[in-house]
Design an enzyme around this catalytic site. Structure first.
Site, PDB file in Angstrom:
ATOM      1  N   LYS A  42     -13.942 -16.953 -19.451  1.00 34.95           N
ATOM      2  CA  LYS A  42     -13.518 -18.308 -19.416  1.00 34.95           C
ATOM      3  C   LYS A  42     -12.403 -18.265 -20.604  1.00 34.95           C
ATOM      4  CE  LYS A  42     -12.233 -22.281 -18.796  1.00 34.95           C
ATOM      5  NZ  LYS A  42     -12.414 -23.622 -19.577  1.00 34.95           N
ATOM      6  N   HIS A  89      -9.560 -16.552 -19.314  1.00 38.27           N
ATOM      7  CA  HIS A  89      -8.765 -17.271 -18.363  1.00 38.27           C
ATOM      8  C   HIS A  89      -7.940 -18.278 -19.092  1.00 38.27           C
ATOM      9  CE1 HIS A  89      -8.516 -21.162 -16.547  1.00 38.27           C
ATOM     10  NE2 HIS A  89      -8.725 -20.685 -15.302  1.00 38.27           N
ATOM     11  N   ASN A  90      -8.380 -18.852 -20.163  1.00 38.23           N
ATOM     12  CA  ASN A  90      -7.352 -20.042 -20.799  1.00 38.23           C
ATOM     13  C   ASN A  90      -6.508 -19.094 -21.530  1.00 38.23           C
ATOM     14  OD1 ASN A  90      -9.453 -21.478 -19.942  1.00 38.23           O
ATOM     15  ND2 ASN A  90      -9.715 -22.541 -22.215  1.00 38.23           N
ATOM     16  N   SER A 108     -13.622 -24.403 -15.184  1.00 38.16           N
ATOM     17  CA  SER A 108     -12.214 -24.457 -15.060  1.00 38.16           C
ATOM     18  C   SER A 108     -11.921 -25.064 -13.916  1.00 38.16           C
ATOM     19  CB  SER A 108     -11.611 -23.237 -15.064  1.00 38.16           C
ATOM     20  OG  SER A 108     -10.216 -23.317 -14.966  1.00 38.16           O
ATOM     21  N   GLU A 132      -3.746 -18.627 -18.984  1.00 36.97           N
ATOM     22  CA  GLU A 132      -3.234 -19.965 -18.657  1.00 36.97           C
ATOM     23  C   GLU A 132      -2.353 -20.027 -19.813  1.00 36.97           C
ATOM     24  OE1 GLU A 132      -6.394 -22.894 -18.151  1.00 36.97           O
ATOM     25  OE2 GLU A 132      -5.324 -23.913 -19.766  1.00 36.97           O
TER      26      GLU A 132
END
Ligand code: NDP
Length: 628
Positions: free
Chosen positions: A350, A353-354, A295, A357
């Site tokens: 990940k 995480h997105n 990232s 986000e």
């Protein structure tokens, strides 16, 4: 390449042991330090500051020469070998084409400084002058100035002597190219591969090597077999191709070219289940496959991304030094890279995480929307307000870029006003919402953010609806400090949901994810880095349930009324604020000890005989009522 001897020469303090060890590790050769071959009388003399004579060195050189000739699996030897006559003695009886000289040299002042920093070496600094006097400039071999980092020196050796390279990068698009430059800047010798597509993608790797000075020593390939051959074993290959079919294509093409123990890393945004499938396939060939979440976008890739790795610990140990070297560093200087867990854990986090986000971006869009359209501030004024927020505990990368976006002009207009509101997405948000549904994780904010993008994407339909309807008009009365606090609390709820989601997946897949360590990795390099994340790291180390941490409990309690007032005020807006509203619903829902869901259970039992549990029977026994 198997029975070659590399002799690293140089005066004491030139760094020949460090370089020799690095080179030996790179070639998987044994390493020897010639100092260990000195007889005790030589060591006593040197320790007393008395220079050795040629006669003193004769036995030592003989022993070294015998040792060199006995080696059958290659050797890297660090040896002062100051005079040509000494070098000739070392080379006696050794095949010329298998003996390689690497001479380190530098100014006496630099070497003196290095000597002064060294502890536990028997050579006093006073001998240095005699060493410089004795040194004869070699007439053969590679001469390398020592005014570089050991990694840079190693890279120079690898590239000049055409040795196998340390890392391979396949796919030189936005991310691959920037990661390659990052690796090169940190001293790694690289092989770069990009496919050849006639007419469109030609000599991509070669062009990159010619365009970027830091890549000038990298080897460029359009042939996958040649690329693989150029790499030191076990090979470390980072794929930076588009997730999905492209990863499978390159992976399948690589399999027959690789050897047991080689490590393939997929640095793209692959689905964690695809990663697990590829890991199983790799294992059939005794290969390793790591799913590497990266990232930080283009600039993170170049300057230091956050890296979340998933897979085999033994494989991670092979690549950890490289990944940790290119990663961002946290406030304590530790790399924002780690093995998150086995299997698809890296790509799963990940994806999470997105998802976090998505909701962070949507919250900022909602805050901007309220300030601009409900409260009537201009983009410049909104930027000013947000700057104050950033200076008062809400600093984050996404807030920072939002402020910059709001301030950007095109001529006398705001550039933002020229950008279409037809929001797009690339899939990781949908994957997160689907995975959350499968796990039963209440990921409401991320999913609202995803659906908000879908609503935004239906721009044409919105235009038609806007012409057909006028929403009831009310003035929204809201204190901007309330909005700030509501935003702050909504972010905590979003992070709570994200970490809970990961925790539920970790339990399901037995991944043992350390949430505090994960938050630490997310404190720098990645898109969701923020002051909040630093606090989350601290809180999660005490309590895996973020909102149950006593300090955060106080914060939430203090902010909650502001979120209520904000949502209440915004219910009179004609605009949609799904994430702020979802945050309040999620918070209220999560603290409701006795919810209305007993009615849901009764309904399910009524029409489908799905049974229910009774609160007056803690055994968990299932009941059914004949409702009609
Ligand atoms: P790009 O589209 O810029 O680059 C894709 C690369 O993949 C190109 O080198 C392309 O080669 C290569 N490629 C595509 N198809 C094939 C194929 N069939 N065989 C061989 N090579 C192929 O993508 P990005 O660099 O932006 O992204 C790469 C990965 O990283 C993606 O999974 C993305 O989701 C992820 N990612 C991206 C981030 C970003 O900010 N951009 C951030 C974090 C992760 P060619 O040039 O020949 O087409």
């Amino acid at each position: 390449m198997n029975n070659h001897v590399y002799i690293i020469t140089g005066v004491s303090g030139s760094g020949k042991t460090t370089i020799g060890q690095l080179l030996a590790a790179h070639l998987a050769y044994p390493f020897a330090d010639a100092d260990a071959f000195h007889p005790p009388e030589n060591i006593s003399k040197m320790s007393a500051g008395i220079p050795l004579t040629d006669a003193d060195r004769a036995g030592w050189l003989l022993a070294l020469n015998q040792y060199i000739r006995q080696q059958k699996n290659g050797l890297v030897l660090a040896c002062s070998a100051l005079k040509q006559s000494y070098r000739n003695q070392l080379a006696q009886g050794v095949a010329e084409d298998s003996l390689h000289w690497i001479h380190l040299y530098g100014e006496m002042d630099l070497v003196r400084r290095r000597m002064a920093e060294r502890k536990g070496h028997f050579m006093p600094e006073s001998l240095l002058v005699s060493q410089f006097d004795t040194w004869e400039k070699p007439d053969a071999g590679l001469l390398i100035p020592i005014l570089q980092t050991p990694e840079e020196i190693l890279r120079q050796i690898i590239s000049t002597m055409a040795l196998p390279t340390q890392w391979g990068l396949a796919g030189l698009g936005v991310m691959g190219l920037n990661l390659a430059r990052n690796f090169a800047r940190r001293g790694f010798a690289l092989s770069l591969y990009n496919r050849h597509v006639s007419g469109t993608e030609e000599k991509v790797a070669e062009k990159a090597v010619n365009q970027y000075p830091e890549l000038k020593e990298a080897q460029a390939f359009e042939s996958l077999p040649d690329f693989v051959q150029s790499l030191a074993r076990p090979r470390k290959i980072l794929l930076m191709v588009n997730a999905g079919a492209a990863v499978d294509q390159v992976f399948e093409a690589l399999i027959p070219l690789l050897e047991p123990g080689d490590v393939i890393m997929d640095g793209g945004n692959s689905h964690y289940e695809d990663t697990q499938r590829r890991q199983a396939e790799a294992a059939k060939h005794d290969l390793f496959f790591l799913g590497v979440g990266v990232s930080g976008g283009e600039s993170g890739a170049l300057n230091g991304p956050a890296i979340m790795c998933g897979g085999d610990a033994q494989a991670y140990a092979q690549v950890a030094a490289g990944l940790e070297s290119i990663a961002a560093k946290d406030a304590g200087g530790q790399a924002c890279a780690a093995l998150i867990g086995p299997g698809g854990a890296g790509h799963f986090v990940k994806m999470a995480h997105n998802g976090i986000e998505y909701a962070e971006m949507q919250l900022l869009a909602e805050v901007y929307g309220v300030l601009r359209w409900d409260l009537g501030y201009t983009p410049d004024e909104v930027a000013e307000i947000l700057t104050q927020w950033a200076e008062n505990g809400l600093q984050s990368y996404l807030l920072e870029i939002t402020i910059a976006i709001l301030q950007r002009r095109e001529g006398s207009d705001w550039l933002l006003d020229k950008i279409s509101d037809k929001a797009a997405h690339k899939g990781t948000g949908s994957w997160a919402s689907i995975a959350a549904s499968e796990l039963g994780a209440p990921l409401t904010m991320m999913t609202e953010a995803l659906f908000a993008r879908f609503v935004a994407a239906l721009r044409d339909h919105r235009q038609v609806m806007a012409a057909a309807y006028t929403a009831p008009q009310h003035k929204v009365t809201l204190d901007k400090d309330d909005l700030k606090q509501a935003y702050q609390l909504a972010r905590w709820v979003n992070h709570q949901q994200g970490f809970q989601f990961i925790q539920m997946a970790a339990k399901q897949y037995q991944w043992q994810v350390n949430l505090s360590e994960l938050a630490r990795i997310w404190t720098n390099g990645c898109i969701i880095r923020s002051e909040l994340m630093q606090l989350a790291q601290e809180y999660l180390s005490d309590s895996p349930d973020l909102l149950l941490h006593p300090d955060l409990k106080n914060t939430v309690t203090a902010l909650w009324p502001s979120l209520q007032r904000t949502v209440s005020a915004l219910s009179f807006s004609s605009r949609a604020y799904p994430c702020l509203m979802s945050a309040l619903a999620a918070l209220n829902g999560s603290v409701t000890a006795h919810s209305a869901a007993h009615l849901i259970q009764a309904q399910r039992d009524y029409f489908g005989a799905h049974l229910y549990e009774r609160v007056d029977d803690p055994s968990g026994k299932k009941y059914h009522t004949h409702w009609e």
